[in-house]
Design a protein around this motif. Structure first.
Motif, short mmCIF file in Angstrom:
data_model
loop_
_atom_site.label_atom_id
_atom_site.label_comp_id
_atom_site.label_asym_id
_atom_site.label_seq_id
_atom_site.Cartn_x
_atom_site.Cartn_y
_atom_site.Cartn_z
N UNK A 1 54.77 12.39 7.21
CA UNK A 1 53.76 11.72 8.03
C UNK A 1 52.53 11.42 7.18
N UNK A 2 52.51 10.24 6.58
CA UNK A 2 51.41 9.84 5.71
C UNK A 2 50.40 8.98 6.44
N UNK A 3 50.87 8.17 7.40
CA UNK A 3 50.02 7.19 8.05
C UNK A 3 50.05 7.37 9.56
N UNK A 4 49.07 6.78 10.25
CA UNK A 4 49.11 6.79 11.72
C UNK A 4 50.28 5.96 12.23
N UNK A 5 50.54 5.95 13.55
CA UNK A 5 51.69 5.21 14.08
C UNK A 5 51.70 3.73 13.72
N UNK A 6 50.54 3.10 13.61
CA UNK A 6 50.44 1.69 13.25
C UNK A 6 49.45 1.53 12.10
N UNK A 7 49.81 0.70 11.14
CA UNK A 7 48.97 0.54 9.96
C UNK A 7 49.31 -0.77 9.27
N UNK A 8 48.38 -1.26 8.46
CA UNK A 8 48.63 -2.44 7.64
C UNK A 8 49.14 -1.99 6.27
N UNK A 9 49.74 -2.90 5.54
CA UNK A 9 50.22 -2.57 4.19
C UNK A 9 49.04 -2.27 3.27
N UNK A 10 47.90 -2.91 3.51
CA UNK A 10 46.71 -2.64 2.71
C UNK A 10 46.21 -1.22 2.94
N UNK A 11 46.32 -0.73 4.18
CA UNK A 11 45.90 0.64 4.48
C UNK A 11 46.82 1.64 3.80
N UNK A 12 48.13 1.35 3.80
CA UNK A 12 49.06 2.23 3.08
C UNK A 12 48.73 2.24 1.59
N UNK A 13 48.50 1.08 1.05
CA UNK A 13 48.19 0.97 -0.38
C UNK A 13 46.93 1.76 -0.72
N UNK A 14 45.92 1.65 0.11
CA UNK A 14 44.68 2.37 -0.13
C UNK A 14 44.90 3.89 -0.12
N UNK A 15 45.66 4.37 0.86
CA UNK A 15 45.94 5.80 0.95
C UNK A 15 46.70 6.28 -0.28
N UNK B 1 53.67 -12.14 15.43
CA UNK B 1 53.07 -11.94 14.10
C UNK B 1 51.56 -12.14 14.12
N UNK B 2 50.87 -11.41 13.27
CA UNK B 2 49.42 -11.57 13.18
C UNK B 2 49.07 -12.93 12.59
N UNK B 3 47.89 -13.44 12.93
CA UNK B 3 47.46 -14.74 12.44
C UNK B 3 47.38 -14.76 10.93
N UNK B 4 47.00 -13.61 10.36
CA UNK B 4 46.94 -13.47 8.90
C UNK B 4 47.86 -12.34 8.48
N UNK B 5 48.73 -12.57 7.48
CA UNK B 5 49.67 -11.51 7.06
C UNK B 5 48.99 -10.20 6.69
N UNK B 6 47.79 -10.28 6.16
CA UNK B 6 47.09 -9.05 5.74
C UNK B 6 46.71 -8.18 6.93
N UNK B 7 46.67 -8.78 8.13
CA UNK B 7 46.31 -8.02 9.33
C UNK B 7 47.52 -7.57 10.14
N UNK B 8 48.71 -7.87 9.64
CA UNK B 8 49.92 -7.49 10.35
C UNK B 8 50.06 -5.97 10.41
N UNK B 9 50.26 -5.47 11.61
CA UNK B 9 50.48 -4.04 11.80
C UNK B 9 51.96 -3.72 11.67
N UNK B 10 52.25 -2.58 11.03
CA UNK B 10 53.62 -2.11 10.86
C UNK B 10 53.77 -0.72 11.45
#
Length: 243
Positions: free
Chosen positions: A184-198, A229-238
């Motif tokens: 369990x590294x991330x919360x239930x929903x996160x962006x790829x940028x948030x994973x990268x930052x962590x 899908x999110x309007x911008x790929x960077x804001x897409x939640x996974x």
């Protein structure tokens, strides 16, 4: 049936390393000891195992009694029992670790005078050179906030060794990217940028956006968390695609 046990019996303790991301930094939970030995020094939450008490229960109990943290998943790291590690006598400690996706409130109690989150970098641990300098985060932000901790922290007992072992276990769970998909590294929903930052915060090294997508999305470890899908790929939640 009774037995005559003629060998000396070392005392047994449990110590817990709790990591979390705090102010864009990897932090560890420490307590300031209220009693000797090492009164006034900072240490990991932990204490002696009671008679007929399971090790995992002892670790969870001590963590709760000294910090108020409860209900966390504990991963056993190793045992530390070098003679002289405890001035009270021969003591063997069984070390545990956990990683909290979100910082929780802490309340010092029992043998702890205080309980605080400390940036791992502030401990100046030479065995973790990759955390000697603050890396640039995926978002381009620094920590931006003061931690309230000044100067190097001197740890009691051999707790520096235990923290090093816990950090290495944390890295083993993540490298190569998310080796343990159940971790369990991330919360239930996160962006790829948030994973990268962590990931960058934990390892102290940069990670490219294409490698994140290749290792998470292309491998099917994460899937979109929304139908639209999110309007911008960077804001897409996974979300994790647990199989």
């Amino acid at each position: 049936m009774s037995f005559d046990y003629s060998f000396p019996r070392p005392s047994v303790t449990c110590d817990v390393v709790v990591f979390t991301i705090r102010y864009d930094d990897l932090a560890v939970l420490l307590i300031r000891r209220k009693k000797d030995p090492f009164r006034g020094s900072w240490a990991l939450p932990g204490g002696f195992v009671n008679e007929n008490e399971a090790l995992d229960r002892a670790a969870a109990r001590e963590l709760y009694e000294e910090t108020g943290v409860s209900g966390v998943k504990l991963d056993q790291i190793s045992a530390f029992g070098d003679p002289g590690r405890d001035p009270r006598g021969h003591t063997v400690t069984v070390a545990w670790m956990t990683y909290l996706v979100a910082e929780v409130g802490i309340v010092a109690g029992d043998d702890a005078e205080r309980a605080e989150w400390y940036p791992l970098r502030s401990l100046g641990i030479e065995q973790i050179p990759q955390l000697a300098a603050k890396p640039a985060s995926a978002s381009g932000r620094g920590s931006g906030r003061a931690t309230g901790n000044k100067g190097r922290v001197r740890l009691a007992f051999d707790h520096e060794r235990i923290i090093v072992a816990a950090y290495r276990r944390l890295c083993q769970n993540l490298d190569p990217l998310l080796r343990d998909v159940a971790f369990d590294l991330m919360p239930p929903r996160f962006t790829l940028a948030e994973f990268r930052q962590t990931f960058e915060i934990v390892f102290g090294r940069p990670l490219t956006a294409p490698s994140v997508r290749r290792n998470l999305v292309d491998r099917g470890l994460v899937v979109p968390a929304t139908h639209k899908p999110a309007a911008r790929p960077s804001r897409q939640l996974y979300r994790w695609h647990r199989r």
